[in-house]
Design an enzyme around this catalytic site. Structure first.
Site, PDB file in Angstrom:
ATOM      1  N   GLU A 257      -3.404  -0.300   1.038  1.00 66.11           N
ATOM      2  CA  GLU A 257      -3.610   0.703  -0.617  1.00 66.11           C
ATOM      3  C   GLU A 257      -4.445   1.750  -0.288  1.00 66.11           C
ATOM      4  O   GLU A 257      -5.676   1.232   0.184  1.00 66.11           O
ATOM      5  CB  GLU A 257      -4.527  -0.187  -2.026  1.00 66.11           C
ATOM      6  CG  GLU A 257      -3.865  -1.695  -2.069  1.00 66.11           C
ATOM      7  CD  GLU A 257      -4.255  -2.147  -3.688  1.00 66.11           C
ATOM      8  OE1 GLU A 257      -4.020  -1.530  -4.574  1.00 66.11           O
ATOM      9  OE2 GLU A 257      -4.690  -3.227  -3.232  1.00 66.11           O
ATOM     10  N   CYS A 296      -8.860   4.967  -7.106  1.00 66.71           N
ATOM     11  CA  CYS A 296      -7.139   5.084  -6.820  1.00 66.71           C
ATOM     12  C   CYS A 296      -5.798   5.729  -7.613  1.00 66.71           C
ATOM     13  O   CYS A 296      -4.927   6.330  -7.187  1.00 66.71           O
ATOM     14  CB  CYS A 296      -6.992   4.483  -5.558  1.00 66.71           C
ATOM     15  SG  CYS A 296      -6.755   2.771  -7.005  1.00 66.71           S
TER      16      CYS A 296
END
Ligand code: NAP
Length: 524
Positions: A257, A296
């Site tokens: 990720e 994020c």
């Protein structure tokens, strides 16, 4: 000298052999604790987790492991105040932002405890129905999911020391896979403390949960074919992980990720007074400021029809100017610091880079700090940029390529009534974790969804009827898939029981239906 935090490996608390790296308060600048992992016997640590922890966990059923997750959540809940204090000191977050990390982590753990209960007293799972292989139905194929006989190594980013641990550890431990966590050094304290509390409570078998604070050196070298690795962090480090021999030669399964330039889209056809416009403004302002934009999933690009650029600019500026920035211990402060000097500088540099192709619509750089020394505190006010007009949006490339990991977003106008133009611009982000869409017309909202789901892990649709119900663009819910394609890393996490797939191996069992019916799995 401040305290040197211990690592927990091979079933023992062990200090690194070096002096350690200091962790700091990003607002006051003071040293808090130190971390060090040098001199640890990593080969022994991984072998202990793999063999002792793995065997002990696999001997238990899903329901038994789920009960352990539930017990761990209770332990964490009991120490919640200490976690808030550590987060304030080490991450510089206000209480609401700490909640996203700490309470979000505990909630995720509790959610997996409940989900796991439903899997019952079994040791593996069926994947789908049996399929007939021949005319005679006696011989069939049944796919099964069996926990991998390895360890799960987590190399995590600095921004979620609590949630980032539990969102991964919960499905891994529920699957029966031992966990070795390596938090980002700069905020490792909270992760270490949570692991310590759970270990001290004696909930999981020895070797099930290990924590290594300090350098990542040598960790990937320990991985064997049935281990799995999850990485959360920058695209640059992700590239190193992907090219490691453990991945390229031993086929270690890896979940990445990385950076993501997430979008918010106001649909064409909305007016200056539309509720959908208000909802977009509220959400963008929130996303820019929660955790000082260090999420994020935070909105980085805001797509609005050209004709509404001025209205949205004004409304967003009005909201952002109310954001008080400074020392999170002061009750009037709404936004604390970014995590350290390096990130502070990275945000400033990133802003300068974007500004070459965008106007400053709201400037946070001159904001007066509350209860904090601007020369010391890593506090930066929220800044809104804009690409001026639709032609400017086409010409700019940096806004689509650059994730400034702080309270920064860019307004990107698209040609009025030209949804395709907006979609083309959004796709220049090369795949993101999440896009949110705002509109009053349900049919129009439904129409745009499949245009975004191919390039986003999650699409968050906000219409006025769900204004008070929706869970937020950037909030990661354990029920929904996290991770996104392309530039976002191509990883997948959470999404309810789907998360368990990463920690299981799928195999097709071809056998007599009599044999297949004797297999007693839990069904997902
Ligand atoms: P980073 O510098 O890439 O570090 C991430 C982790 O990798 C840290 O634990 C770091 O350890 C470790 N690491 C550094 N070099 C390594 C190497 N050569 N081999 C193995 N591990 C290594 O990222 P960050 O600055 O902490 O995090 C910010 C970034 O994370 C942002 O770009 C954000 O978008 C991204 N992020 C993405 C998601 C997502 O779900 N997509 C979630 C959160 C954050 P040390 O700390 O010891 O250096």
């Amino acid at each position: 000298m401040t305290e040197l935090l211990s690592n927990y490996v091979s079933g023992q608390w062990q200090s690194g052999k070096g002096a350690g790296t200091a962790l700091h308060d990003p607002v006051l600048g003071t040293e808090l604790v130190r971390v060090d992992a040098s001199g640890l016997d990593l080969a022994a640590a991984f072998a202990f987790a793999r063999h002792h922890g793995g065997a002990a966990l696999r001997a238990l059923t899903y329901a038994q492991r789920a009960a352990m997750l539930g017990a761990a959540a209770k332990v964490l809940q009991a120490h919640r105040d200490a976690y808030y204090d550590i987060s304030t000191a080490n991450s510089g977050t206000v209480k609401n932002d700490t909640a996203v990390d700490v309470d979000g982590g505990i909630y995720t753990l509790s959610t997996y405890a409940k989900l796991g209960e439903g899997l019952g007293d079994t040791h593996f799972m069926h994947d789908g129905e049996a399929a007939r292989l021949a005319k005679d139905p006696l011989f069939q194929s049944q796919h099964v999911l069996t926990p991998t006989r390895g360890v799960a190594l987590f190399i995590n980013a600095f921004n979620f020391p609590a949630w980032g641990l539990w969102e991964k550890a919960a499905p891994a431990l529920l699957s029966g896979v031992p966990v070795i966590i390596k938090p980002a050094a700069t905020t490792a304290w909270l992760t270490q403390r949570m692991v310590k509390d759970v270990v001290d409570a004696g909930i999981f078998p020895a070797g099930a949960l290990s924590v290594i604070c300090g350098s990542s050196a040598g960790l990937m070298d320990q991985l064997e074919p049935f281990d799995v690795a999850s990485f959360t962090g920058s695209a640059d480090t992700a590239a190193i992980i992907r090219s490691h021999p453990a991945v390229t030669q031993k086929s270690v399964r890896v979940n990445i990720e990385a950076d993501s330039v997430n979008s918010a889209l106001l649909l064409p056809g909305e007016s200056t007074t539309s509720e959908a416009l208000d909802l977009l403004v509220k959400e963008v302002a929130r996303e820019m400021t929660v955790k000082s934009g260090q999420k994020c999933t935070a909105i980085r690009r805001v797509f609005v029809p050209e004709g509404l650029y001025g209205t949205v600019t004004q409304a967003l500026s009005a909201r952002l100017s109310k954001t008080t920035v400074g020392n999170p211990r002061n009750e009037t402060v709404r936004m604390g610091a970014v995590v350290n000097r390096e990130q502070f500088k990275a945000v400033r540099d990133g802003l300068a880079y974007l500004k070459a192709q965008a106007a400053v619509l709201h400037d946070g750089s001159t904001q007066t700090l509350v209860d904090a020394d601007a020369a010391v505190a890593c506090c930066v006010g929220p800044t809104l940029l804009g690409t001026r007009d639709a032609a400017g949006s086409d010409a700019a490339d940096r806004v689509h390529d650059t994730e400034v990991f702080g309270p920064v977003a860019t307004l990107v106008p698209y040609r009025n009534n030209d949804l395709n133009h907006a979609l083309q611009l959004i796709r220049r982000g090369q795949g993101s974790l999440v896009a949110s869409v705002y509109g009053t017309d349900h049919a129009a909202l439904a129409h745009v969804v499949p245009e975004l789901t191919d390039s986003h892990g999650r699409v968050h649709v906000i219409s006025p009827d769900v204004a008070a119900l929706h869970t937020g663009h950037g909030n990661v819910m354990p029920q929904s898939l996290h991770g996104g394609p392309g530039r976002a890393g191509g990883g997948e996490e959470l999404g309810g029981l789907r998360a368990l797939n990463f920690y299981h191996r799928r195999a097709a069992v071809q056998a007599s239906t009599v044999v297949l019916s004797a297999l007693k799995p839990a069904r997902v």
